[in-house]
Design a protein around this motif. Structure first.
Motif, PDB file in Angstrom:
ATOM      1  N   ALA A 182      43.373  40.304  31.261  1.00  0.00           N
ATOM      2  CA  ALA A 182      43.888  41.662  31.484  1.00  0.00           C
ATOM      3  C   ALA A 182      42.966  42.474  32.389  1.00  0.00           C
ATOM      4  O   ALA A 182      43.418  43.382  33.091  1.00  0.00           O
ATOM      5  CB  ALA A 182      44.065  42.374  30.144  1.00  0.00           C
ATOM      6  N   ALA A 183      41.674  42.146  32.379  1.00  0.00           N
ATOM      7  CA  ALA A 183      40.708  42.862  33.222  1.00  0.00           C
ATOM      8  C   ALA A 183      40.668  42.327  34.649  1.00  0.00           C
ATOM      9  O   ALA A 183      39.855  42.782  35.454  1.00  0.00           O
ATOM     10  CB  ALA A 183      39.316  42.776  32.597  1.00  0.00           C
ATOM     11  N   GLY A 184      41.519  41.373  34.960  1.00  0.00           N
ATOM     12  CA  GLY A 184      41.591  40.841  36.320  1.00  0.00           C
ATOM     13  C   GLY A 184      41.447  39.346  36.404  1.00  0.00           C
ATOM     14  O   GLY A 184      41.881  38.729  37.377  1.00  0.00           O
ATOM     15  N   GLY A 185      40.802  38.752  35.404  1.00  0.00           N
ATOM     16  CA  GLY A 185      40.679  37.298  35.370  1.00  0.00           C
ATOM     17  C   GLY A 185      40.081  36.735  36.651  1.00  0.00           C
ATOM     18  O   GLY A 185      39.140  37.277  37.228  1.00  0.00           O
ATOM     19  N   GLN A 186      40.667  35.648  37.102  1.00  0.00           N
ATOM     20  CA  GLN A 186      40.194  34.971  38.312  1.00  0.00           C
ATOM     21  C   GLN A 186      40.938  35.492  39.535  1.00  0.00           C
ATOM     22  O   GLN A 186      42.147  35.705  39.485  1.00  0.00           O
ATOM     23  CB  GLN A 186      40.442  33.468  38.182  1.00  0.00           C
ATOM     24  CG  GLN A 186      39.780  32.877  36.953  1.00  0.00           C
ATOM     25  CD  GLN A 186      40.577  31.737  36.365  1.00  0.00           C
ATOM     26  OE1 GLN A 186      40.204  30.596  36.522  1.00  0.00           O
ATOM     27  NE2 GLN A 186      41.682  32.044  35.698  1.00  0.00           N
ATOM     28  N   ARG A 187      40.245  35.665  40.615  1.00  0.00           N
ATOM     29  CA  ARG A 187      40.879  36.179  41.831  1.00  0.00           C
ATOM     30  C   ARG A 187      41.949  35.235  42.353  1.00  0.00           C
ATOM     31  O   ARG A 187      42.909  35.653  42.980  1.00  0.00           O
ATOM     32  CB  ARG A 187      39.824  36.427  42.907  1.00  0.00           C
ATOM     33  CG  ARG A 187      38.921  37.612  42.618  1.00  0.00           C
ATOM     34  CD  ARG A 187      37.910  37.863  43.723  1.00  0.00           C
ATOM     35  NE  ARG A 187      36.922  36.805  43.810  1.00  0.00           N
ATOM     36  CZ  ARG A 187      36.840  35.920  44.802  1.00  0.00           C
ATOM     37  NH1 ARG A 187      37.715  35.944  45.786  1.00  0.00           N
ATOM     38  NH2 ARG A 187      35.896  35.001  44.810  1.00  0.00           N
ATOM     39  N   SER A 188      41.792  33.942  42.091  1.00  0.00           N
ATOM     40  CA  SER A 188      42.765  32.963  42.583  1.00  0.00           C
ATOM     41  C   SER A 188      43.933  32.753  41.637  1.00  0.00           C
ATOM     42  O   SER A 188      44.848  31.991  41.934  1.00  0.00           O
ATOM     43  CB  SER A 188      42.056  31.616  42.813  1.00  0.00           C
ATOM     44  OG  SER A 188      41.427  31.177  41.623  1.00  0.00           O
ATOM     45  N   GLY A 189      43.924  33.421  40.478  1.00  0.00           N
ATOM     46  CA  GLY A 189      44.997  33.250  39.510  1.00  0.00           C
ATOM     47  C   GLY A 189      44.624  32.271  38.420  1.00  0.00           C
ATOM     48  O   GLY A 189      43.469  31.880  38.283  1.00  0.00           O
ATOM     49  N   GLN A 190      45.594  31.860  37.655  1.00  0.00           N
ATOM     50  CA  GLN A 190      45.359  30.963  36.525  1.00  0.00           C
ATOM     51  C   GLN A 190      46.336  29.803  36.586  1.00  0.00           C
ATOM     52  O   GLN A 190      47.420  29.913  37.150  1.00  0.00           O
ATOM     53  CB  GLN A 190      45.545  31.724  35.208  1.00  0.00           C
ATOM     54  CG  GLN A 190      46.906  32.428  35.116  1.00  0.00           C
ATOM     55  CD  GLN A 190      47.075  33.257  33.869  1.00  0.00           C
ATOM     56  OE1 GLN A 190      46.870  32.771  32.760  1.00  0.00           O
ATOM     57  NE2 GLN A 190      47.448  34.517  34.043  1.00  0.00           N
TER      58      GLN A 190
END
Length: 320
Positions: A182-190
């Motif tokens: 929720a805080a942004g995680g990974q810039r490339s997505g999951q």
């Protein structure tokens, strides 16, 4: 010489690609439960040597360029009574440049059930902006780490969620992973996520849930955990009914179905339980839910002798 089919070649390339965007939390609690929750932008993070845990011993997260020997070796050293710092130093000293990479590509977080934690982020891993770790949480049996993240808020959110969430260790780890996402995680997505918890009781009391390929991996991991809780609730309902606590059984059934996320087996099991206690109206309601999810199963279900009391019911007869 043969050529790989394009789809297979792409899959193999994806598996071999470095997981340059991963965040995880490793922790133990006072009961001796130890576990890891992790998400990454790569396939099958739960099955490639990233999360490791052993009850009453500790937990290890080995990521960025994973060296899978860190898990089994790290737990063995913790079991011998070594401190997390001592274990981490030995792992790095004996890395052996696994799979053509060095400790520059490692990111590791580990905790001991006795207390204490240790982390390492290699020079190359540090360049996967944003990358860092945090370990001084509560009693020290927690470590959060990540690389390729949206920023420092990811790990901070994970720490807060873990310390403010109560209950089972699995629930706390999952809450932390969700907070990080929720805080942004990974810039490339999951793309994949996993939740592993080993308990002193072992067997069915352990948690080992994996989402191997899903662009909403963390959310799907939550659904799988809910489904596990759904199963526990329906078992509780069976026990409560046998003990004469009908109201409690009804409440547990409602909880189970609310957490089922379309798991048709839950509705079939609820219908059988209601029928076995002569609550035909309730069983009919549960059968309707099963029919909405799996019409074929309803036909099979109604063929059982258990449902003989429903013969002649116009609505039910139309489902046969």
């Amino acid at each position: 010489m043969f050529m790989l089919r394009p789809c297979l070649a792409l899959l193999l390339a994806a598996v071999a690609a470095p997981a340059w965007a991963t965040f995880s939390i490793a922790a133990c609690n006072e009961a001796g439960d130890c576990g890891v929750a992790v998400a990454t932008h790569n396939l099958a993070v739960g099955g490639v040597g990233v999360p490791w845990a052993q009850a009453k011993v500790g937990a290890v997260a080995s990521q960025f360029e994973t060296n899978p020997t860190y898990g089994s070796k790290g737990l063995a050293l913790l079991a011998e009574g070594r401190t997390p710092a001592q274990v981490l130093k030995q792992l790095l000293d004996e890395d052996g440049d696994f799979d053509g990479t060095t400790i520059a590509e490692r990111q590791v977080g580990l905790v001991s059930a006795r207390g204490g934690n240790a982390q390492y982020t290699g020079a190359t891993a540090q360049r996967a902006d944003w990358a860092d770790w945090a370990g001084a949480v509560g009693e020290g049996k927690v470590s959060v780490q990540g690389n390729g993240l949206a920023g420092p808020d990811v790990l901070a959110a994970m720490q807060r969620a873990f310390t403010t969430t109560h209950g089972a260790l699995a629930a706390r780890l999952l809450a932390a992973l969700e907070a990080g996402q929720a805080a942004g995680g990974q810039r490339s997505g999951q793309w994949s996520a996993a939740l592993l918890v080993r308990t002193p009781g072992g067997d069915w009391q352990d948690t080992d849930l994996r989402v191997d390929a899903d662009p909403r991996a963390v959310a799907r991991l939550r659904e799988l955990y809910d489904m596990r809780l759904s199963n526990e609730a329906i078992i509780r309902a069976e026990q409560q009914w046998e003990q004469g606590d009908v109201a409690g059984a009804h409440a547990s059934l409602a909880t189970s179905l609310a957490l089922a996320h379309g798991w048709d087996r839950t509705w079939a099991r609820a219908a059988r339980l209601a029928m076995s206690h002569d609550e035909t109206a309730l069983a009919r309601e549960y059968l309707a839910g099963l029919r909405a999810l799996n019409p074929g199963w309803v036909k099979q279900e109604l063929a059982l002798p258990l449902y003989a009391p429903l013969r002649g019911d116009a609505v039910v007869e139309a489902w046969r």
